[in-house]
Design an enzyme around this catalytic site. Structure first.
Site, short mmCIF file in Angstrom:
data_model
loop_
_atom_site.label_atom_id
_atom_site.label_comp_id
_atom_site.label_asym_id
_atom_site.label_seq_id
_atom_site.Cartn_x
_atom_site.Cartn_y
_atom_site.Cartn_z
N PHE A 136 0.87 -1.19 0.00
CA PHE A 136 0.00 0.00 0.00
C PHE A 136 0.89 1.23 0.00
N GLY A 137 0.82 2.01 -1.05
CA GLY A 137 1.69 3.18 -1.16
C GLY A 137 0.96 4.48 -0.94
N HIS A 143 6.04 13.55 2.49
CA HIS A 143 4.65 13.66 2.95
C HIS A 143 4.25 12.41 3.70
N LEU A 250 -7.19 2.95 6.15
CA LEU A 250 -6.42 3.07 7.39
C LEU A 250 -7.29 2.75 8.59
N MET A 348 12.28 -5.57 34.08
CA MET A 348 12.09 -6.65 35.06
C MET A 348 13.02 -7.83 34.80
N GLU A 374 0.68 4.18 10.43
CA GLU A 374 -0.80 4.25 10.47
C GLU A 374 -1.27 5.45 11.28
N GLY A 375 -0.50 6.55 11.26
CA GLY A 375 -0.82 7.72 12.05
C GLY A 375 -0.04 7.68 13.35
P1 TGC Z 1 -9.22 15.91 6.26
O1 TGC Z 1 -9.50 17.20 5.55
O2 TGC Z 1 -9.52 15.80 7.72
O3 TGC Z 1 -9.95 14.71 5.52
C1 TGC Z 1 -9.90 14.57 4.11
C2 TGC Z 1 -11.09 13.72 3.71
O4 TGC Z 1 -10.97 12.42 4.29
C3 TGC Z 1 -12.09 12.15 5.15
N1 TGC Z 1 -11.54 11.39 6.29
C4 TGC Z 1 -11.72 10.09 6.43
N2 TGC Z 1 -12.41 9.21 5.71
C5 TGC Z 1 -12.39 7.93 6.12
N3 TGC Z 1 -11.69 7.51 7.19
C6 TGC Z 1 -10.98 8.37 7.95
N4 TGC Z 1 -10.28 7.94 9.00
C7 TGC Z 1 -10.97 9.74 7.58
N5 TGC Z 1 -10.37 10.86 8.07
C8 TGC Z 1 -10.74 11.86 7.26
C9 TGC Z 1 -12.61 13.51 5.53
O5 TGC Z 1 -13.97 13.44 5.89
C10 TGC Z 1 -12.42 14.28 4.23
O6 TGC Z 1 -13.42 13.87 3.32
P2 TGC Z 1 -14.01 14.92 2.26
O7 TGC Z 1 -15.07 14.15 1.56
O8 TGC Z 1 -14.50 16.09 3.06
O9 TGC Z 1 -12.86 15.28 1.36
O10 TGC Z 1 -7.69 15.54 5.98
P3 TGC Z 1 -6.35 16.27 6.43
O11 TGC Z 1 -5.57 16.54 5.19
O12 TGC Z 1 -6.65 17.41 7.36
O13 TGC Z 1 -5.60 15.12 7.23
C11 TGC Z 1 -6.18 14.55 8.33
C12 TGC Z 1 -5.23 13.53 9.01
C13 TGC Z 1 -3.98 14.20 9.52
C14 TGC Z 1 -5.99 13.00 10.20
C15 TGC Z 1 -4.90 12.38 8.07
O14 TGC Z 1 -4.36 12.79 6.91
C16 TGC Z 1 -4.06 11.28 8.71
O15 TGC Z 1 -4.65 10.35 9.24
N6 TGC Z 1 -2.68 11.33 8.67
C17 TGC Z 1 -1.87 10.21 9.10
C18 TGC Z 1 -1.31 9.51 7.88
C19 TGC Z 1 -1.26 8.03 8.05
O16 TGC Z 1 -1.86 7.45 8.92
N7 TGC Z 1 -0.55 7.37 7.16
C20 TGC Z 1 -0.48 5.96 7.18
C21 TGC Z 1 0.19 5.42 5.93
S1 TGC Z 1 -0.06 3.70 5.69
C22 TGC Z 1 0.84 2.96 6.88
O17 TGC Z 1 1.40 3.54 7.74
C23 TGC Z 1 0.87 1.50 6.80
S2 TGC Z 1 1.82 0.73 7.98
C24 TGC Z 1 1.24 -0.81 7.71
C25 TGC Z 1 1.82 -1.89 8.49
O18 TGC Z 1 2.96 -2.29 8.22
O19 TGC Z 1 1.06 -2.43 9.35
P1 FAD Z 2 6.24 13.06 9.90
O1 FAD Z 2 4.87 13.24 9.32
O2 FAD Z 2 7.36 13.81 9.27
O3 FAD Z 2 6.16 13.41 11.46
C1 FAD Z 2 7.32 13.69 12.25
C2 FAD Z 2 6.84 14.09 13.65
O4 FAD Z 2 6.06 15.29 13.55
C3 FAD Z 2 5.95 13.04 14.30
O5 FAD Z 2 6.24 12.96 15.67
C4 FAD Z 2 4.54 13.59 14.10
O6 FAD Z 2 3.64 13.17 15.10
C5 FAD Z 2 4.80 15.09 14.17
N1 FAD Z 2 3.77 15.87 13.47
C6 FAD Z 2 3.48 15.85 12.15
N2 FAD Z 2 2.45 16.68 11.88
C7 FAD Z 2 2.08 17.22 13.07
C8 FAD Z 2 1.05 18.12 13.46
N3 FAD Z 2 0.17 18.63 12.58
N4 FAD Z 2 0.97 18.47 14.77
C9 FAD Z 2 1.82 17.94 15.67
N5 FAD Z 2 2.82 17.08 15.37
C10 FAD Z 2 2.93 16.72 14.08
N6 FAD Z 2 3.33 4.12 4.83
C11 FAD Z 2 2.60 3.62 3.79
O7 FAD Z 2 2.01 4.36 3.02
N7 FAD Z 2 2.53 2.27 3.57
C12 FAD Z 2 3.16 1.37 4.37
O8 FAD Z 2 3.06 0.16 4.16
C13 FAD Z 2 3.95 1.87 5.47
N8 FAD Z 2 4.67 1.01 6.23
C14 FAD Z 2 5.53 1.51 7.18
C15 FAD Z 2 6.39 0.63 7.85
C16 FAD Z 2 7.29 1.11 8.78
C17 FAD Z 2 8.25 0.19 9.45
C18 FAD Z 2 7.29 2.50 9.11
C19 FAD Z 2 8.22 3.04 10.16
C20 FAD Z 2 6.46 3.38 8.44
C21 FAD Z 2 5.57 2.89 7.45
N9 FAD Z 2 4.77 3.76 6.70
C22 FAD Z 2 4.00 3.28 5.66
C23 FAD Z 2 4.89 5.21 6.87
C24 FAD Z 2 4.15 5.74 8.08
O9 FAD Z 2 2.77 5.76 7.87
C25 FAD Z 2 4.69 7.18 8.35
O10 FAD Z 2 6.01 7.02 8.84
C26 FAD Z 2 3.83 7.94 9.33
O11 FAD Z 2 2.56 8.24 8.78
C27 FAD Z 2 4.50 9.26 9.80
O12 FAD Z 2 5.02 9.97 8.72
P2 FAD Z 2 6.56 10.48 8.76
O13 FAD Z 2 7.42 9.33 9.15
O14 FAD Z 2 6.81 11.15 7.48
O15 FAD Z 2 6.61 11.51 9.96
#
Ligand code: TGC
Ligand code: FAD
Length: 395
Positions: A136-137, A143, A250, A348, A374-375
């Site tokens: 999943f990219g 960003h 997510l 411990m 995942e956030g």
């Molecule tokens: P925002 O303006 O709040 O929302 C944009 C649109 O998205 C809708 N929405 C959602 N829809 C479904 N589920 C959710 N959880 C949703 N959250 C928001 C929202 O209603 C809106 O819809 P529309 O129709 O009005 O356009 O977006 P924002 O740009 O302010 O960002 C919000 C924020 C920061 C919460 C969000 O971008 C976020 O969650 N950031 C964290 C990024 C993240 O979690 N990345 C994960 C990458 S994948 C990964 O890490 C896989 S690891 C996998 C593994 O190995 O297990």
């Molecule tokens: P940044 O966004 O640069 O954040 C850096 C710091 O700033 C953090 O402490 C954060 O909390 C803080 N910060 C950022 N914005 C704010 C704000 N508005 N207010 C306060 N604090 C803030 N991604 C995928 O798409 N697919 C995958 O399969 C995937 N797998 C992963 C596997 C591993 C092992 C790891 C480590 C990461 C993976 N990720 C994946 C990426 C992961 O989702 C991101 O690392 C994560 O979302 C945080 O982004 P970043 O590392 O760029 O940190």
């Protein structure tokens, strides 16, 4: 090679909330993990390699797309069953759970929800068995927490009405180095986000492995690089566009992590509890000292609170009533809880806490990724803050 004698901990008789089928699913997953993974997981972490021969077994225990309907090859299970499987996997290693989370919630889920019928039938049955693996990219080098600012993009192919040209890069992508397909989020010419299924072998698409991780070492992480990749338009998922599409995936994965983190915490607690009864200092087991009992008592209290929170979340998800903010709260709470328990459990065990003979240090290092991906911990707090105030701290 470590012998895995884990029996589980159920302080508030949560088993009584499970159906017979859910208990069977839990027992099957636990038995498979003990037999196939526990004996080799330490070596996999040391060598920084995901043991790919496990993929078929993960498919057999239903870890790939447990809730995907039978007609697409899934197990058609409920959300609590999905959570229980994630818990059993992460009890062994977060990287093992990661592989299943990504395949289930970040690859199969969007294909099931947003892809065309033809794509569903082409991909889902093979993904369910592990014959095909996906990644999943979303995250890009510049960003992470703010995926809406992504720059990966696709434009009309000037040489073919049926294709687009994809450019950009994704980073930190679990399973990327060996995935057969990637669900990639990119912007069209108007800046709208769409999901595309990119297949290994498409010209200009590469997936270099990222090395040097001190966390999640038994999971392969890589980049996705798109250099003028020509993608058929039929690979663009038509069902939903906008940032909400990837964020909805997510939700499903974060829910699985909430369960998974309890598994890691249970394993650390189990190890520390057993050690505290066996290790003698000052003439008695260290478990007899009040300071060690305080740690153990707080661990099982926090685990129990997380179990109750997460089971309730599962019930709400099965009723389609769970909000994204509730999922954020559970992910954040449970991963933080597991990390705190891993750190206390490691203390411990004294010096023995740092060696691979015990799983604690590996869990602790893994959880540093889980608390970030995942956030992040902070992002989920801000999601809760936004939900209770109605005011966004992001914009
Ligand atoms: P925002 O303006 O709040 O929302 C944009 C649109 O998205 C809708 N929405 C959602 N829809 C479904 N589920 C959710 N959880 C949703 N959250 C928001 C929202 O209603 C809106 O819809 P529309 O129709 O009005 O356009 O977006 P924002 O740009 O302010 O960002 C919000 C924020 C920061 C919460 C969000 O971008 C976020 O969650 N950031 C964290 C990024 C993240 O979690 N990345 C994960 C990458 S994948 C990964 O890490 C896989 S690891 C996998 C593994 O190995 O297990
Ligand atoms: P940044 O966004 O640069 O954040 C850096 C710091 O700033 C953090 O402490 C954060 O909390 C803080 N910060 C950022 N914005 C704010 C704000 N508005 N207010 C306060 N604090 C803030 N991604 C995928 O798409 N697919 C995958 O399969 C995937 N797998 C992963 C596997 C591993 C092992 C790891 C480590 C990461 C993976 N990720 C994946 C990426 C992961 O989702 C991101 O690392 C994560 O979302 C945080 O982004 P970043 O590392 O760029 O940190």
């Amino acid at each position: 090679m470590r012998t895995d004698n884990y029996q589980g901990h159920d302080y508030f008789l949560m088993d009584e909330l499970l159906t017979e089928e859910q208990k069977l699913i839990r027992d099957a997953a636990r038995a498979w993990v003990k037999r196939e993974v526990s004996p080799i997981i330490e070596e996999a972490a040391e060598t920084q390699t995901f043991p790919r021969h496990l993929l078929a077994g993960l498919g057999e225990i239903g870890a790939f797309g447990p809730y995907i309907p039978h007609e697409y090859g899934g197990a058609g299970l409920d959300q609590i069953s999905y959570g229980i499987i994630m818990q059993e996997l992460e009890r062994c290693d977060s990287g093992l759970r990661s592989t299943a989370s990504v395949q289930s919630s970040l690859v199969m889920y969007p294909i099931w929800k947003y892809a065309s019928e033809e794509q569903k039938r082409a991909y889902l049955p093979k993904l369910a068995t592990g014959e095909m693996i996906g990644c999943f990219g979303l995250t890009e080098p510049d960003h992470g927490s703010d995926p809406g600012a992504m720059v990966s993009n696709f434009v009309q192919d000037p040489d073919s009405p049926d294709h687009v040209i994809l450019n950009g890069a994704k980073m930190w992508i679990s399973n990327a180095p060996f995935a057969d397909i990637a669900v990639v989020w990119a912007k069209d010419e108007t800046g709208r986000i769409y999901g595309l299924v990119v297949e290994r072998g498409m010209e200009g698409f590469s997936t270099p492995k990222m090395t040097g991780k001190w966390s999640l070492r038994a999971s392969d992480t890589g980049e996705l690089i798109f250099d003028n990749v020509r993608v058929p338009k039929s690979h663009i998922m038509p069902g939903r566009s906008g940032l909400g599409a990837p964020l909805s995936c997510l939700d499903s994965a974060r829910y699985g992590i909430a369960w998974g983190a309890i598994g890691a915490a249970l394993d650390c607690y189990d190890t520390a509890l057993n050690y505290s009864k066996e290790r003698l200092q000052f003439g008695k087991p260290i478990g007899a000292f009040q300071l060690q009992q305080k740690k153990l008592a707080e661990m099982i209290t926090e685990i129990t609170k997380a179990q109750l929170l997460t089971h309730r979340l599962g019930v709400l998800r099965d009723q389609d009533r769970a909000s994204s903010a509730q999922i954020s709260m559970a992910k954040r709470n449970n991963v933080d809880m597991a990390l705190t328990i891993a750190r206390d459990a490691r203390q411990m065990l004294g010096a023995m806490g740092i060696v691979g003979e015990y799983s604690i240090m590996r869990h602790m290092m893994n959880l540093e990724s889980v608390v970030t991906y995942e956030g992040t911990h902070d992002i989920h707090l801000l999601i809760t803050g936004m939900d209770v105030t109605g005011l966004s701290a992001f914009k």
